[in-house]
Design an enzyme around this catalytic site. Sequence first.
Site, mmCIF file in Angstrom:
data_model
loop_
_atom_site.group_PDB
_atom_site.id
_atom_site.type_symbol
_atom_site.label_atom_id
_atom_site.label_comp_id
_atom_site.label_asym_id
_atom_site.label_seq_id
_atom_site.Cartn_x
_atom_site.Cartn_y
_atom_site.Cartn_z
ATOM 1 N N HIS A 104 42.770 63.279 18.403
ATOM 2 C CA HIS A 104 40.604 63.495 19.096
ATOM 3 C C HIS A 104 40.724 63.083 20.245
ATOM 4 O O HIS A 104 42.273 62.019 20.609
ATOM 5 C CB HIS A 104 39.634 63.044 18.103
ATOM 6 C CG HIS A 104 39.789 61.690 17.689
ATOM 7 N ND1 HIS A 104 40.090 60.828 17.280
ATOM 8 C CD2 HIS A 104 38.793 61.096 18.166
ATOM 9 C CE1 HIS A 104 40.000 59.465 17.088
ATOM 10 N NE2 HIS A 104 38.918 59.130 17.492
ATOM 11 N N ASP A 106 37.376 61.245 22.481
ATOM 12 C CA ASP A 106 36.105 60.224 21.817
ATOM 13 C C ASP A 106 34.422 61.307 21.933
ATOM 14 O O ASP A 106 34.895 62.517 23.275
ATOM 15 C CB ASP A 106 35.537 58.899 21.958
ATOM 16 C CG ASP A 106 36.942 58.268 21.073
ATOM 17 O OD1 ASP A 106 37.012 58.837 20.212
ATOM 18 O OD2 ASP A 106 36.914 57.629 22.153
ATOM 19 N N HIS A 273 43.405 60.316 20.979
ATOM 20 C CA HIS A 273 43.822 59.032 19.686
ATOM 21 C C HIS A 273 44.248 59.199 19.039
ATOM 22 O O HIS A 273 43.417 60.188 18.356
ATOM 23 C CB HIS A 273 43.642 57.711 20.696
ATOM 24 C CG HIS A 273 42.084 57.744 20.916
ATOM 25 N ND1 HIS A 273 41.000 58.368 21.732
ATOM 26 C CD2 HIS A 273 41.301 57.370 19.695
ATOM 27 C CE1 HIS A 273 40.102 58.513 20.798
ATOM 28 N NE2 HIS A 273 39.968 57.525 20.146
ATOM 29 N N ARG A 289 34.072 48.981 20.462
ATOM 30 C CA ARG A 289 33.987 50.000 21.260
ATOM 31 C C ARG A 289 32.428 50.608 22.585
ATOM 32 O O ARG A 289 31.599 50.320 21.746
ATOM 33 C CB ARG A 289 34.530 51.469 20.215
ATOM 34 C CG ARG A 289 35.493 52.515 21.459
ATOM 35 C CD ARG A 289 35.300 53.543 20.730
ATOM 36 N NE ARG A 289 33.748 53.993 20.405
ATOM 37 C CZ ARG A 289 33.743 56.102 19.695
ATOM 38 N NH1 ARG A 289 34.802 55.901 19.271
ATOM 39 N NH2 ARG A 289 32.361 56.123 20.044
#
Length: 298
Positions: A104, A106, A273, A289
Site C-alpha cells: 500500500h 499511506d 510498502h 510514524r
Amino acid sequence: MIIVKRIGKHLGAEISGVDLSKPLSDDAFAQIASAFFDNEVAFFRNQKITPEQQVAFTRRFGVLEQHVRKEARLEGFPEILIISNLLDDQGRAIGSQDAGRFWHSDLSYKKEPSMLSALYSIEVPEKDGRVYGDTGFASTTAAYDALPADMKQRIAGLRNVHSYRYYRTRNRAAQEQEKARGGRVVQEPELSEEQLRSVPDVETPLVRTHPVTARKGLFVNEAHTSHITGLPSAESAALLGELYRHITQPEFQYVHSWRPGDLLMWDNAAAQHKATFDYDLPMRRLMYRTTVRGSAPF
C-alpha cells in the site's frame, strides 16, 4: 558533510553525515529533500531523536496528518502514530499492531493522500542475533516505466477507487484467517461510523503524475483499491491483479532491515510498502510514524 549512498536499483538510499536531533540549515534540508525525492526511500542510521524533533523535522516537508485511529496516536503528539506489538499494563495494544499487512501507500484513500511518511525505530524485534520485521518497498514509477506500450495505452485515463472501509474489511478477514491457523492474535478496535465517515471513498487516476518530480507512476494498491471505475468486476480484478504483481516484482523493490535509531522516509506518490510479520512477543517492536499531507493525484 552530507553523503548519499544509493542502495537499491530503483529506490532506497542511505543519507549520512546528518544528526536529526540538531537544527538543520536551509541548505542541508534542501540537500536531504533532493536526495529523498531522487531515491523515493531514504534513511538515516543511528539517530537519537525525541518525538518533538521527529515532528519538527518532518513538518519541514509540509502539513502533518493525524491518523483516524485516535487510540494509536502518541499521547501529547497526535501527529505520531505508534506502530508496535507491545501491550500496556491492562493488556491493551499501545499502537497499531497490524500496519502494513498488504502492499500500500499511506492514506491513499484520502482526497489528499500522504506525500511522505517517516518511521523512527525505537525497538526492533531480534532473536539470537537476527533482526526480524523487515519492510519491503516497491517503486511504482519504475514499474510504470517498465510497462509495455500497449499496457500504458490500455490504462491511460482509467480511474480507481481507494477505500478505507475496503481495507478494514480485508484486513479483518486476514486477521481471522491467521488466528484460525494458530497465528498472532491482533487487537484492532472497531471504528465508529463517525470515524469511517471521516475517510470516505475517493476516486483517483490509475496513473499518477508525481507533484515534485513529474514522473508518472501507478497509483493502485492491493490494500486500498477496491475496483477500477467503469470496468466489469471480473475485468477490474484481473487487471488490478496483473498490475499488483508487476509493481511488486523483486526488480522494483528495496527491502529494509531495521536497526534501533533508524529514521526512514518513503515517498507515497512514488512507492508502495509492505511489512513482514515474522515475529511476535516476547520479541518487541516499537516505532513512531509521522506523515506529511500531499496533494490530490492528477
